[in-house]
Design an enzyme around this catalytic site. Structure first.
Site, PDB file in Angstrom:
ATOM      1  N   ASP A 257      41.224  31.870  33.331  1.00  0.00           N
ATOM      2  CA  ASP A 257      42.339  32.770  32.980  1.00  0.00           C
ATOM      3  C   ASP A 257      43.417  32.632  34.059  1.00  0.00           C
ATOM      4  O   ASP A 257      43.996  33.610  34.513  1.00  0.00           O
ATOM      5  CB  ASP A 257      41.850  34.224  32.885  1.00  0.00           C
ATOM      6  CG  ASP A 257      42.921  35.156  32.295  1.00  0.00           C
ATOM      7  OD1 ASP A 257      43.859  34.653  31.646  1.00  0.00           O
ATOM      8  OD2 ASP A 257      42.834  36.385  32.493  1.00  0.00           O
ATOM      9  N   ASP A 274      40.868  37.890  39.866  1.00  0.00           N
ATOM     10  CA  ASP A 274      40.474  38.055  38.464  1.00  0.00           C
ATOM     11  C   ASP A 274      39.566  36.916  37.985  1.00  0.00           C
ATOM     12  O   ASP A 274      39.900  36.207  37.035  1.00  0.00           O
ATOM     13  CB  ASP A 274      41.748  38.125  37.605  1.00  0.00           C
ATOM     14  CG  ASP A 274      41.500  38.877  36.310  1.00  0.00           C
ATOM     15  OD1 ASP A 274      40.371  39.305  36.082  1.00  0.00           O
ATOM     16  OD2 ASP A 274      42.457  39.014  35.526  1.00  0.00           O
TER      17      ASP A 274
HETATM   18  N1  LIG Z   1      42.145  42.532  45.948  1.00  0.00           N
HETATM   19  C1  LIG Z   1      43.322  42.973  45.524  1.00  0.00           C
HETATM   20  N2  LIG Z   1      44.281  43.324  46.400  1.00  0.00           N
HETATM   21  C2  LIG Z   1      45.479  43.766  45.977  1.00  0.00           C
HETATM   22  N3  LIG Z   1      45.810  43.917  44.693  1.00  0.00           N
HETATM   23  C3  LIG Z   1      44.908  43.583  43.758  1.00  0.00           C
HETATM   24  C4  LIG Z   1      43.619  43.097  44.115  1.00  0.00           C
HETATM   25  N4  LIG Z   1      42.926  42.856  42.993  1.00  0.00           N
HETATM   26  C5  LIG Z   1      43.751  43.181  41.981  1.00  0.00           C
HETATM   27  N5  LIG Z   1      44.944  43.613  42.418  1.00  0.00           N
HETATM   28  C6  LIG Z   1      46.077  44.062  41.606  1.00  0.00           C
HETATM   29  O1  LIG Z   1      45.593  44.532  40.382  1.00  0.00           O
HETATM   30  C7  LIG Z   1      46.092  43.747  39.312  1.00  0.00           C
HETATM   31  C8  LIG Z   1      45.026  43.583  38.254  1.00  0.00           C
HETATM   32  O2  LIG Z   1      43.910  42.925  38.788  1.00  0.00           O
HETATM   33  P1  LIG Z   1      43.055  41.932  37.888  1.00  0.00           P
HETATM   34  O3  LIG Z   1      43.920  40.842  37.381  1.00  0.00           O
HETATM   35  O4  LIG Z   1      41.858  41.528  38.667  1.00  0.00           O
HETATM   36  O5  LIG Z   1      42.609  42.895  36.717  1.00  0.00           O
HETATM   37  P2  LIG Z   1      42.822  42.745  35.148  1.00  0.00           P
HETATM   38  O6  LIG Z   1      42.190  43.891  34.498  1.00  0.00           O
HETATM   39  O7  LIG Z   1      42.432  41.403  34.730  1.00  0.00           O
HETATM   40  O8  LIG Z   1      44.318  42.887  34.932  1.00  0.00           O
HETATM   41  P3  LIG Z   1      45.084  42.223  33.723  1.00  0.00           P
HETATM   42  O9  LIG Z   1      44.348  42.563  32.491  1.00  0.00           O
HETATM   43  O10 LIG Z   1      46.429  42.848  33.841  1.00  0.00           O
HETATM   44  O11 LIG Z   1      45.069  40.748  34.017  1.00  0.00           O
HETATM   45  C9  LIG Z   1      46.565  42.452  39.932  1.00  0.00           C
HETATM   46  O12 LIG Z   1      47.612  41.879  39.216  1.00  0.00           O
HETATM   47  C10 LIG Z   1      46.999  42.887  41.312  1.00  0.00           C
HETATM   48  O13 LIG Z   1      48.325  43.355  41.270  1.00  0.00           O
HETATM   49 MG   LIG Z   2      44.411  39.858  35.676  1.00  0.00          MG
END
Ligand SMILES: Nc1ncnc2c1ncn2[C@@H]1O[C@H](COP(=O)(O)OP(=O)(O)OP(=O)(O)O)[C@@H](O)[C@H]1O
Ligand SMILES: [Mg+2]
Length: 496
Positions: A257, A274
């Protein structure tokens, strides 16, 4: 005021639009979701009120709240702050690390502090003045709509395959969070590709290092990053292409992804996030996922106005085993860029674009062993493209889609003895009620994996055994039956 009410009061920093869209989608299809069976079995099993399982923001149901409280009790986290992101599959929250000291058992966590919310400024002050470690807490949603989409990533992923769990959202979500934790750990330990350090996982809650921009905000996604100049765009592009190869070759993973939304720029370096859906190269669809990742990355950087490399050439670069290994400094984007630039030609001609189009439409299989019976007809009708040449040969042969030929790898034929055909299967050793276990995985500095309560070594052993078993089963599943393979080979021989 109830916990739910308090939580609703928390403002959400961004992704609000995504959430609205999500809700609209949920409203539209809510009547189609068959959840009666699920709630029925749960009601039958427990006498608890259904409200106990109600979720706040689809995430913080009372059970999840209890896990968070347990994390506080154990001194893993102290303050649990505001929401960083509400996404499709999870919400991400900010928290400060705890003092690591377990509170006496029976101590009730302070609900106020659990839901306390600091402003970005307050967070920044606490982090810099108090020197507090910050964590990002990703809490996976248990919504069935989202969960359904996950099966194709877990199907065929023998590390996490557990057929019965896949029909139980709670168990599935636990596998999903564990998958992200283990993938993060694998990448983190390789040292080849930067990711946030994984700290702990328990059921649908994953704790990891918070990537901080320095002022209380999260480091920006590549999508929001204000590049200095074209050179830095180009350098990040090459670095990301190099990371795809390192993830594949060193960590044994395909992100699945990858896009400008799942890469953060932290301290001038790219951090991959992610990774819950990331799969091993052995996954039957890993090459399709890789191709999709490459397409996303190229699409984004192409729009940023720099020269990009042909997709099929990146693909070959990522999977080629005969290519010289990267010998520079993993931390140097200059070294990574040089490595990529010296191995990949820039996409220039219309012919290149045509080749990429053909490449995008190819049906990818790893080799004849990965050919499934149902594909047999497509194959013999000539619509099926076996990318054996792409997989087996190296860069010197510079792959062109139009030149592809069917090739057969029959060397393993002797190993597919008669047992292939008897469809024997091993007993499935799956335990029910697993989700009730209090199992924690944590990463500490010595990479010690701790597991909760009395199950300490038993679980690890069980998981390893299950992996080996599933790997065997998986291999049998995709193995072409001997008589079909023979037919296939004969047919092609007669065509020549
Ligand atoms: N370790 C981290 N440190 C700082 N910010 C983070 C971290 N992990 C995630 N984020 C923030 O949270 C957001 C979402 O995280 P992630 O992509 O892992 O989840 P998601 O549920 O897949 O989100 P999406 O469905 O929007 O892709 C990221 O775009 C980032 O801005
Ligand atoms: Mg994400």
């Amino acid at each position: 005021m109830s916990v739910e009410e308090k939580f609703e009061k928390l403002s959400i920093d961004h992704h609000v639009k995504d959430d609205t869209a999500n809700n609209k989608l949920l409203d539209k299809y809510a009547h189609k979701i068959k959840n009666d069976q699920f709630s029925f079995s749960k009601v039958k099993k427990t006498t608890k009120d259904k409200a106990n399982r109600a979720t706040v923001e689809n995430v913080l149901d009372p059970r999840t709240m209890r896990f968070l409280q347990a994390l506080m009790n154990r001194g893993i986290i102290s303050d649990f702050n505001g929401c960083l992101s509400t996404g499709k599959e999870a919400n991400v929250y900010h928290a400060f690390a705890g003092d690591g000291v377990s509170r006496a058992s029976g101590t009730l966590p302070d609900e106020e502090s659990l839901l306390a919310r600091l402003t970005q400024e307050e967070r920044a002050v606490q982090a810099s003045v108090g020197g507090k470690k910050e964590y990002a807490i990703k809490i996976f949603k248990t919504s069935i709509l989202v969960f359904k989409d996950r099966e194709r990533y877990v199907d065929g992923e023998f590390r996490f395959r557990n057929s019965r769990s896949q029909h139980n959202p709670r168990k599935m979500i636990k596998i999903w969070a564990e998958k992200e934790f283990r993938n993060l750990k694998r990448i983190y330990q390789s040292g080849a590709v930067p990711v946030p350090k994984p700290v702990e996982v328990k059921n649908n809650v994953l704790v990891m290092e918070f990537l901080n921009r320095g002022d209380g905000f999260a480091s920006p996604r590549l999508r929001d990053y204000p590049y200095k100049d074209t050179d830095s765009i180009r350098q990040y592009y090459c670095t990301l292409v190099a990371y795809m190869r390192l993830m594949y070759q060193v960590c044994g993973l395909v992100h699945a992804d990858l896009s400008e939304y799942n890469v953060l720029v932290h301290n001038d370096r790219l951090y991959i996030i992610d990774v819950s859906q990331s799969v091993q190269p052995e996954h039957p669809m890993s090459l399709d996922f890789l191709r999709m990742d490459i397409k996303n990355v190229n699409l984004y950087f192409g729009k940023m106005g720099i020269d990009i490399f042909p997709e099929r050439i990146i693909f070959q670069f990522v999977i080629s085993e005969s290519l010289d290994k990267f010998e520079g400094d993993y931390k140097s984007s200059k070294d990574l860029t040089e490595y990529v630039e010296s191995n990949l030609p820039v996409k220039k001609t219309e012919q290149d674009e045509m080749e990429d189009e053909v490449f995008r439409s190819l049906y990818l299989v790893r080799n004849l062993e990965g050919l499934e019976e149902r594909d047999f007809d497509r194959f013999t009708e000539g619509k099926f493209d076996l990318l054996k040449s792409l997989l087996a040969h190296d860069m010197e042969k510079n792959f062109t889609a139009a030149e592809q030929q069917f090739e057969f790898d029959d060397e393993n034929d002797s190993s597919s003895g008669s047992q292939d055909d008897d469809g024997e299967d091993e007993d499935e050793e799956e335990s029910d009620g697993e989700d009730e276990e209090d199992v924690y995985y944590t990463t500490d500095d010595e990479d010690k994996v701790l597991k909760g309560k009395k199950y300490e070594d038993k679980d690890a052993k069980k998981l390893r055994k299950q992996e080996a078993k599933d790997a065997k089963r998986e291999k049998r599943k995709t193995k072409v039956k001997k008589h079909i393979k023979k037919k296939l080979v004969n047919k092609t021989k007669s065509k020549k």
